[in-house]
Design a protein around this motif. Structure first.
Motif, short mmCIF file in Angstrom:
data_model
loop_
_atom_site.label_atom_id
_atom_site.label_comp_id
_atom_site.label_asym_id
_atom_site.label_seq_id
_atom_site.Cartn_x
_atom_site.Cartn_y
_atom_site.Cartn_z
N SER A 1 0.17 7.23 3.87
CA SER A 1 0.71 8.23 3.25
C SER A 1 2.20 8.58 3.79
O SER A 1 2.15 9.02 5.09
CB SER A 1 -0.30 9.44 3.39
N TYR B 1 -5.17 0.83 -6.51
CA TYR B 1 -4.85 2.11 -6.29
C TYR B 1 -4.70 3.14 -7.87
O TYR B 1 -4.28 4.16 -7.63
CB TYR B 1 -3.42 2.45 -5.74
N THR C 1 -2.77 8.62 -2.30
CA THR C 1 -4.09 7.78 -2.47
C THR C 1 -4.48 6.95 -1.14
O THR C 1 -5.35 5.98 -1.34
CB THR C 1 -4.25 7.20 -3.67
N SER C 2 -3.81 7.40 -0.12
CA SER C 2 -4.20 6.42 1.34
C SER C 2 -4.03 7.57 2.23
O SER C 2 -3.10 8.84 2.11
CB SER C 2 -3.13 5.67 1.51
N ASP D 1 0.70 -1.22 0.17
CA ASP D 1 0.00 0.05 0.03
C ASP D 1 0.82 1.16 0.07
O ASP D 1 0.39 2.32 -0.44
CB ASP D 1 -0.79 -0.08 1.18
N GLU E 1 0.96 7.17 -9.45
CA GLU E 1 0.01 7.91 -9.53
C GLU E 1 -1.16 7.17 -10.71
O GLU E 1 -0.70 6.39 -11.45
CB GLU E 1 0.37 9.27 -10.30
N PRO E 2 -2.36 7.61 -10.44
CA PRO E 2 -3.56 6.86 -11.21
C PRO E 2 -2.99 6.90 -12.54
O PRO E 2 -2.73 8.01 -13.05
CB PRO E 2 -4.76 7.52 -11.08
N ALA F 1 2.18 1.77 -3.66
CA ALA F 1 1.14 2.04 -4.42
C ALA F 1 0.37 3.20 -4.22
O ALA F 1 0.31 4.21 -5.18
CB ALA F 1 -0.24 0.85 -4.37
N ALA F 2 0.27 3.72 -2.92
CA ALA F 2 -0.25 5.18 -2.70
C ALA F 2 0.90 6.06 -2.90
O ALA F 2 0.35 7.48 -3.25
CB ALA F 2 -0.62 5.03 -1.25
N CYS G 1 -3.24 -5.16 -5.57
CA CYS G 1 -3.10 -4.05 -4.75
C CYS G 1 -2.74 -2.71 -5.58
O CYS G 1 -3.24 -1.64 -5.43
CB CYS G 1 -2.01 -4.29 -3.62
#
Length: 421
Positions: A265, A139, A260-261, A107, A115-116, A110-111, A135
Motif C-alpha cells: 500500500s 486484485y 487492496t494490499s 502488486d 479498483e475492482p 494492481a493494489a 496479478c
C-alpha cells in the motif's frame, strides 16, 4: 574463471579484516575507501538477471549493520530516491524503494492504481505479460489483453484499435520480456495512449530494461516504471524499485475504494519515501539497509561517473550487437522475429536442429559460463537466453563478452561432435 561472489567464509574474513575500525578511523571513511578485496574466481553469470555485481557494489552491500533510522542511513536512502529519478529521466516522479522482488511492482500497481472491476489492457509479449495479467486479475481488475505471436510485439494498429473500443484505467506492457528477449516500443506506446486515451495510465514493466535500455519516463508519457535491483542496475536481488508519475499519485489519492494490499500500500510507503527524501526517518517496515547501500553505490556510478547514462545505453547496444552477430555466425536464430525489437541487455536464440538444452547448457557451465534455459511455454525446450547487462556490457576490460562468445562456440562444436559420433 572470473572474480565475483566469494565463498561465505573467505568473503566474511576479508570484509571483517577491512572493518578493523578504531576511534581514529570513522565508519564513514572506512566504507568510502576502495574495496580491499576482490571477488573469488567463479563462473561467469550471464543469465538475464541476476547479473554480475562489481566489487564496489558488493563491498557496499557488506556494510556493517546499521539502524534504518540512523542519521548515517537516512541520507543514503534519500539519495537513492533522487538518483532513481535521474536514471529514469523523471524529475517529478515519486520513487518507491521497497524490500521485495520485481514482482512486488505488479502488486503495487494492481493494489494502488486499479479498483475492482476497472478495465485494464495488458500488452503481452511473453511469460511476464501473462504473469502481470494474473496479478491484476487477483486484485479484481477486469483484464483485457492483446497477445503478440512468439517473438513479436503488439502492433501499433492493434493497440490503437483497442483504445478506441474501450476506455481503460491502465495499459501495461513489458518493456523487455525476459522470456523472449523482445523489446517493446515504449515511446510509441506512451505517445499513442496519450493521443487516444489521455486519462489512461501507462505502466512499463522495466525489470529487464532499466539501465540497459533507453527509458525517458516523463518525455514518453510513462506513468509507472517498475523494476528490480538485480538486472541492469547491477545490485544483488531483493529490492523492488518503482517510479510513479504525479498523475499516477493523484489517481491513487483519489481512489474511491480501499487499497487492496497491506504491504504494497502506498498509504503506508508514500510517507516513508517522502520523509527519507526530506532528511528524516519514518517507519512502516524495515528496509533492506545493506541492499540500499549497494544500490546507492550502483546509482552513484551510473549517474555521476563515466560512462554516462546515455553512453551506457550505447554500450549495451554495442554489446548486444556483438553477441547477436556471434550467434548468427554460429548459425543460431534469434527468438525476436525483428532485429529492431530485440533487447539490448539479453539475447534469446534457438538451439540448432537436433541440439537441446542438455547438450549445450551443461557444457557452457563446464567452461564456467552460466546461461539460462527457455521460459516461454510454447518454445521452452527450443531456445536459451544470454544476459549481457551491467558490468558485462560496460566494462570491456573484464572480457565477459569474449568469454561468452568463445565458450558458446566451443560448447556447440562439442555438442554437435557428440551427436555425430
Amino acid at each position: 574463471m572470473l572474480p565475483a561472489r566469494s565463498s561465505l567464509r573467505s568473503f566474511t574474513r576479508s570484509v571483517l579484516s577491512s572493518f578493523s575500525f578504531s576511534a581514529q578511523r570513522p565508519l564513514s571513511s572506512a566504507m568510502s575507501a576502495s574495496p580491499p578485496f576482490h571477488q573469488e574466481p567463479h563462473k561467469l553469470l550471464v543469465i538475464p538477471g541476476p547479473i554480475e555485481v562489481s566489487d564496489d557494489v558488493l563491498y557496499a552491500n557488506a556494510h556493517p549493520a546499521m539502524s534504518h533510522v540512523s542519521p548515517e542511513f537516512i541520507p543514503i536512502l534519500g539519495d537513492c530516491i533522487r538518483m532513481t529519478r535521474e536514471v529514469l529521466l523523471a524529475p517529478t516522479s515519486q520513487p518507491f524503494l521497497i524490500s521485495g522482488s520485481g514482482t512486488l511492482g505488479w502488486d503495487q500497481v494492481a493494489a494502488n492504481l486499479v479498483e475492482p472491476g476497472e478495465d485494464v489492457l495488458v500488452l503481452k509479449t511473453g511469460f511476464f505479460g501473462d504473469s502481470f495479467e494474473d496479478c491484476l486479475t487477483v486484485y479484481g481488475a477486469n483484464v483485457h489483453h492483446i497477445t503478440a505471436p512468439v517473438g513479436d510485439v503488439v502492433s501499433q494498429a492493434d493497440i490503437a484499435k483497442a483504445l478506441k473500443e474501450r476506455k481503460y484505467k491502465i495499459v501495461t506492457f513489458t518493456h523487455v520480456d525476459t522470456s523472449t528477449g523482445v523489446l517493446s516500443d515504449a515511446k510509441m506506446i506512451g505517445h499513442l495512449v496519450k493521443e487516444l486515451s489521455p486519462e489512461t495510465l501507462v505502466v512499463l514493466d522495466g525489470v529487464c530494461s532499466v539501465a540497459s535500455e533507453e527509458i525517458r519516463q516523463e518525455e514518453w508519457n510513462i506513468d509507472v516504471v517498475l523494476s528490480a535491483s538485480q538486472k541492469g542496475l547491477g545490485v544483488p536481488p531483493g529490492l523492488s524499485i518503482l517510479s510513479a508519475s504525479q498523475k499516477a499519485i493523484k489517481v491513487f489519492q483519489e481512489r474511491k475504494t480501499p487499497v487492496t494490499s497491506y504491504y504494497a500500500s502506498w498509504q503506508k510507503w508514500l510517507p516513508v519515501m517522502q520523509a527519507y527524501e526530506k532528511g528524516t526517518a519514518a517507519y512502516f517496515a524495515t528496509p533492506p539497509v545493506n541492499l540500499v547501500y549497494a544500490l546507492h553505490k550502483s546509482l552513484s556510478i551510473i549517474t555521476k561517473e563515466s560512462p554516462t547514462l546515455v553512453e551506457r545505453w550505447k554500450l549495451h547496444s554495442e554489446a548486444s550487437a556483438k553477441v547477436k552477430d556471434a550467434c548468427a555466425a554460429l548459425g543460431l536464430k534469434q527468438v525476436p522475429v525483428n532485429p529492431e525489437n530485440a533487447a539490448n541487455g539479453m539475447t534469446a536464440v534457438y538451439f540448432p536442429e537436433g541440439i537441446t538444452a542438455g547438450d549445450v547448457i551443461p557444457r557452457l557451465s563446464q567452461l564456467d559460463v552460466v546461461v539460462a534455459g527457455g521460459l516461454h511455454k510454447d518454445i521452452k525446450d527450443k531456445y536459451f537466453r544470454i544476459g549481457h547487462m551491467g558490468v558485462t556490457a560496460v566494462e570491456h576490460q573484464r572480457g565477459d563478452l569474449e568469454k561468452i562468445i568463445s565458450s558458446l562456440g566451443s560448447a556447440l562444436k562439442d555438442a554437435q561432435a557428440a551427436k555425430n559420433s
